[in-house]
Design an enzyme around this catalytic site. Structure first.
Site, PDB file in Angstrom:
ATOM      1  N   LYS A 104      -2.939   0.506   3.343  1.00  0.00           N
ATOM      2  CA  LYS A 104      -2.049   0.105   2.252  1.00  0.00           C
ATOM      3  C   LYS A 104      -2.678   0.526   0.936  1.00  0.00           C
ATOM      4  O   LYS A 104      -3.884   0.377   0.761  1.00  0.00           O
ATOM      5  CB  LYS A 104      -1.943  -1.421   2.276  1.00  0.00           C
ATOM      6  CG  LYS A 104      -0.534  -1.931   2.370  1.00  0.00           C
ATOM      7  CD  LYS A 104      -0.516  -3.442   2.285  1.00  0.00           C
ATOM      8  CE  LYS A 104       0.710  -3.920   1.561  1.00  0.00           C
ATOM      9  NZ  LYS A 104       0.570  -5.296   1.134  1.00  0.00           N
ATOM     10  N   HIS A 106      -1.577  -0.567  -2.156  1.00  0.00           N
ATOM     11  CA  HIS A 106      -1.265  -1.502  -3.237  1.00  0.00           C
ATOM     12  C   HIS A 106      -1.559  -2.920  -2.739  1.00  0.00           C
ATOM     13  O   HIS A 106      -1.999  -3.083  -1.600  1.00  0.00           O
ATOM     14  CB  HIS A 106       0.210  -1.364  -3.633  1.00  0.00           C
ATOM     15  CG  HIS A 106       1.143  -1.695  -2.508  1.00  0.00           C
ATOM     16  ND1 HIS A 106       1.431  -0.804  -1.501  1.00  0.00           N
ATOM     17  CD2 HIS A 106       1.785  -2.836  -2.209  1.00  0.00           C
ATOM     18  CE1 HIS A 106       2.250  -1.384  -0.642  1.00  0.00           C
ATOM     19  NE2 HIS A 106       2.472  -2.618  -1.032  1.00  0.00           N
TER      20      HIS A 106
END
Ligand code: OMP
Length: 214
Positions: A104, A106
């Site tokens: 991921k 963010h």
């Protein structure tokens, strides 16, 4: 000496349709007369009971470890159910985590979710056939600077890996850690041998074992 109930576990897996007989193509390309689909422990009570089997097999093994890791995707419910059962039935409240398949970029970031990987890590997974999947977990654990303590699985299919020995023996020897299983192919053969209605299935499983077993 093992105190967990292998035959009860196999009854449970058959009742739930997790363990099926027929003709299945495995990840390795082998055509197997049986298949174990842990994703079909798909109700709350079934998952809780499965977690208790894992926790009991782990406790029986005496393996020392500090935390649990479940590889995505199928290891995630297994590791959480095992962590709950270890806390509720064995007095061991341990940290646990799992990985994402995609990193991921963010929010919380990183590809691990849960407790940070550290110390001696026990991997909780479904099945080892040829041992490919488990090596990915080892890379993740080592990259975090933690140590692999062992691997706990539902079913040890007791098949040859890349060489003459079983994939599990290869994992145990190359990684230097034990593989704990709730049940083995040997337990399954014993289970089928007790049921006269399963004579044909037993023959097919034994023929498969003669070809790919150890
Ligand atoms: P290896 O990576 O060859 O050890 O295979 C393990 C994986 O095969 C498991 O994580 C499953 O995705 C799948 N599998 C089962 O789930 N159940 C079986 O009975 C057999 C396999 C398999 O394809 O070998």
């Amino acid at each position: 000496m093992s105190t967990h109930d292998q035959q009860g576990f196999l009854d449970f897996a058959i009742e739930r349709g997790v363990l099926r007989f027929g003709e299945f193509t495995l990840k390795s390309g082998r055509i197997s007369p049986y298949f174990f689909n842990a994703g079909l422990f798909n109700s709350g009570a079934a998952l809780a009971r499965l977690g208790r089997y894992y926790a009991q097999a782990i406790a029986d093994s005496g393996v020392a470890f500090d935390m649990l890791f479940g590889p995505a995707y199928k290891g995630i419910p297994l590791v959480s159910a095992t962590a709950v059962a270890l806390a509720e039935h064995h007095g061991r409240d341990l940290p646990w985590c799992f990985n994402r398949k995609e990193a991921k970029d963010h929010g919380e970031g990183g590809s691990l979710v849960g407790a940070p990987l550290s110390g001696r890590v026990l991997v909780v997974d479904d099945v080892i056939t040829a041992g490919t999947a488990i090596r990915e977990s080892v890379d993740i654990i080592q990259a975090a600077g933690a140590t692999l303590a062992g691997v706990a699985i539902s079913l040890n299919r007791e098949e040859r890996g890349r060489g003459a020995r079983s994939a599990i023996q290869e994992v145990e020897e190359s990684l230097g850690v034990p593989v704990i299983s709730i049940a083995t192919l040997g337990d399954l053969v014993a289970h089928l041998a007790h049921d006269p209605a399963q004579t044909e299935t037993l023959k097919r499983v034994e023929a498969y074992r003669a070809e790919y077993g150890i």
